[in-house]
Write a protein that holds these residues in place. Structure first.
Motif, PDB file in Angstrom:
ATOM      1  N   ALA A 104       1.002  94.037 215.658  1.00  0.00           N
ATOM      2  CA  ALA A 104       0.357  93.965 214.347  1.00  0.00           C
ATOM      3  C   ALA A 104      -1.112  93.603 214.478  1.00  0.00           C
ATOM      4  CB  ALA A 104       1.083  92.947 213.470  1.00  0.00           C
ATOM      5  N   ASN A 105      -1.426  92.677 215.377  1.00  0.00           N
ATOM      6  CA  ASN A 105      -2.819  92.238 215.537  1.00  0.00           C
ATOM      7  C   ASN A 105      -3.686  93.268 216.240  1.00  0.00           C
ATOM      8  OD1 ASN A 105      -2.229  89.807 214.281  1.00  0.00           O
ATOM      9  ND2 ASN A 105      -1.831  88.720 216.213  1.00  0.00           N
ATOM     10  N   LEU A 106      -3.121  93.950 217.252  1.00  0.00           N
ATOM     11  CA  LEU A 106      -3.902  94.898 218.049  1.00  0.00           C
ATOM     12  C   LEU A 106      -3.930  96.290 217.437  1.00  0.00           C
ATOM     13  CD1 LEU A 106      -2.638  93.884 221.624  1.00  0.00           C
ATOM     14  CD2 LEU A 106      -4.842  93.295 220.600  1.00  0.00           C
ATOM     15  N   GLY A 107      -2.958  96.586 216.596  1.00  0.00           N
ATOM     16  CA  GLY A 107      -2.858  97.929 216.058  1.00  0.00           C
ATOM     17  C   GLY A 107      -2.298  98.925 217.040  1.00  0.00           C
ATOM     18  N   ARG A 108      -1.693  98.437 218.082  1.00  0.00           N
ATOM     19  CA  ARG A 108      -1.084  99.268 219.119  1.00  0.00           C
ATOM     20  C   ARG A 108      -0.061  98.438 219.872  1.00  0.00           C
ATOM     21  NH1 ARG A 108      -2.994  97.293 223.835  1.00  0.00           N
ATOM     22  NH2 ARG A 108      -5.066  96.290 223.821  1.00  0.00           N
ATOM     23  N   ALA A 109       0.713  99.093 220.720  1.00  0.00           N
ATOM     24  CA  ALA A 109       1.683  98.364 221.538  1.00  0.00           C
ATOM     25  C   ALA A 109       0.957  97.616 222.653  1.00  0.00           C
ATOM     26  CB  ALA A 109       2.702  99.328 222.130  1.00  0.00           C
ATOM     27  N   PRO A 110       1.247  96.342 222.851  1.00  0.00           N
ATOM     28  CA  PRO A 110       0.578  95.586 223.919  1.00  0.00           C
ATOM     29  C   PRO A 110       1.051  96.009 225.303  1.00  0.00           C
ATOM     30  CG  PRO A 110       2.293  94.253 222.925  1.00  0.00           C
ATOM     31  CD  PRO A 110       2.206  95.504 222.102  1.00  0.00           C
ATOM     32  N   SER A 111       0.194  95.820 226.289  1.00  0.00           N
ATOM     33  CA  SER A 111       0.554  96.144 227.671  1.00  0.00           C
ATOM     34  C   SER A 111       1.407  95.030 228.264  1.00  0.00           C
ATOM     35  CB  SER A 111      -0.701  96.333 228.513  1.00  0.00           C
ATOM     36  OG  SER A 111      -1.409  95.100 228.632  1.00  0.00           O
ATOM     37  N   ARG A 112       1.985  95.296 229.413  1.00  0.00           N
ATOM     38  CA  ARG A 112       2.779  94.281 230.114  1.00  0.00           C
ATOM     39  C   ARG A 112       1.936  93.063 230.431  1.00  0.00           C
ATOM     40  NH1 ARG A 112       3.263  96.276 234.804  1.00  0.00           N
ATOM     41  NH2 ARG A 112       4.991  95.048 235.646  1.00  0.00           N
ATOM     42  N   ASP A 113       0.718  93.287 230.906  1.00  0.00           N
ATOM     43  CA  ASP A 113      -0.167  92.165 231.267  1.00  0.00           C
ATOM     44  C   ASP A 113      -0.506  91.324 230.037  1.00  0.00           C
ATOM     45  OD1 ASP A 113      -0.158  92.921 233.911  1.00  0.00           O
ATOM     46  OD2 ASP A 113      -1.981  94.141 233.740  1.00  0.00           O
ATOM     47  N   GLU A 114      -0.748  91.991 228.904  1.00  0.00           N
ATOM     48  CA  GLU A 114      -1.079  91.256 227.682  1.00  0.00           C
ATOM     49  C   GLU A 114       0.101  90.431 227.197  1.00  0.00           C
ATOM     50  OE1 GLU A 114      -4.398  94.265 225.682  1.00  0.00           O
ATOM     51  OE2 GLU A 114      -2.245  94.647 225.403  1.00  0.00           O
ATOM     52  N   ILE A 115       1.286  91.002 227.292  1.00  0.00           N
ATOM     53  CA  ILE A 115       2.486  90.255 226.893  1.00  0.00           C
ATOM     54  C   ILE A 115       2.688  89.063 227.804  1.00  0.00           C
ATOM     55  CG2 ILE A 115       4.983  90.366 226.635  1.00  0.00           C
ATOM     56  CD1 ILE A 115       4.670  93.362 226.023  1.00  0.00           C
ATOM     57  N   ALA A 116       2.544  89.274 229.103  1.00  0.00           N
ATOM     58  CA  ALA A 116       2.720  88.191 230.068  1.00  0.00           C
ATOM     59  C   ALA A 116       1.733  87.064 229.814  1.00  0.00           C
ATOM     60  CB  ALA A 116       2.552  88.735 231.485  1.00  0.00           C
TER      61      ALA A 116
END
Length: 301
Positions: A104-116
């Motif tokens: 919701a914040n990024l307007g796209r699906a987050p990457s693995r690194d961002e989630i981690a």
């Protein structure tokens, strides 16, 4: 456990099919390592307990009351053998919430690194959480008498669905042309969840004889299907010549004729495509589509 009265025993015997129905439905939603016997035992125990505690003056019909208790018992049984720990389940929820907020914040699906980074873990742990989440078929959280179902990660491909539809069509036809007594035993035990003891009493046979008839029918069905669908694995027959061998070959030929007849009937009613074939096959012994797939697995296991 208290002894059942005559009326309570009658309730149990009359509603045993309710257990079979809910066990069959549940088996559609769990991994293959969960067996019918494990769930059925819990279901039948719940049915007996329901009969003991049922109060007719409550105004609740017994079948409805029993269905609620049986479904609850099946979920409890699954929870007791749960393959996902509480800790892993908590991580899955945290992961899902994090991904939702970041998307919701990024307007796209987050990457693995961002989630981690957001969870404060390494990327390999993100992969592990994803793998665990994908194996999850049943959600027990917030259970309210109905199952919260998520889509299995290993959903069948369209090609697999077509193959299953074809196999069920041949299975239905093979059952229909079985010798009458063999057909009756198969339909009653696999599609109507009747016990061998009940059939033995009804047919005036011993339990071992009914089991022999069932085994004979399954062997004949397996050979018949393999003869048409996988001739390279067709079992070698003990009798190569004579009346027994001719009867077996006649049975194989009759399956082919019955399949053609069923397909023509579907075409005549303008039922086309693999979905129509699945619906046609699922009508075997009056079974709904979900139960037909279970019947295929049980018969050919």
């Amino acid at each position: 456990m208290n002894t059942l009265s005559a009326d309570q025993r009658a309730l149990v015997e009359t509603h045993m099919h309710v257990v079979g129905y809910h066990v069959t439905e549940m088996l559609q939603r769990v991994p293959p390592q969960v067996t019918r016997d494990e769930l059925a035992s819990a279901g039948y125990l719940a049915l007996v307990q329901t009969a003991l505690s049922y109060d007719e003056s409550s105004g609740v019909p017994f079948p409805r009351y029993a269905a609620i208790r049986i479904k609850g018992a099946l979920v409890d049984e699954l929870r007791s053998m749960d393959w996902v720990s509480r800790g892993a389940r908590r991580k899955i929820r945290e992961y899902a919430k994090t991904v939702e907020v970041m998307t919701a914040n990024l307007g796209r699906a987050p990457s693995r690194d961002e989630i981690a980074a957001s969870l404060g873990i390494v990327t390999s742990e993100v992969d592990a959480i994803r793998d665990t989440a994908e194996t999850k078929v049943l959600s027990y959280d917030a259970y309210d008498g109905s199952l919260a179902i998520s889509v299995p990660a290993n959903a069948p491909t369209p090609e697999a669905e077509v193959l299953m539809s074809e196999r069920m069509l041949y299975l239905r036809s093979a059952i229909e042309v079985l010798p009458e007594r063999l057909r009756y035993v198969v339909e009653e035990t696999y599609f109507r969840d009747r016990m061998v003891t009940d059939l033995a009493e009804e047919l005036g046979l011993t339990q071992s004889r009914v089991s022999q008839l069932r085994a004979e029918a399954i062997a004949l069905l397996r050979d018949g299907l393999n003869n048409h669908l996988a001739p390279e694995v067709k079992r070698e027959e003990g009798v190569k010549q004579g009346a027994a061998a001719r009867r077996r070959q006649d049975y194989y030929a009759e399956i082919g004729r019955k399949v053609e007849s069923n397909v023509n009937a579907a075409r005549n009613s303008r039922a086309t495509g693999s979905v129509a074939l699945q619906q046609l096959a699922a009508s075997a012994a009056g079974s709904p589509p979900a139960r037909a797939k279970v019947a295929v697995s049980n018969l050919m296991a």
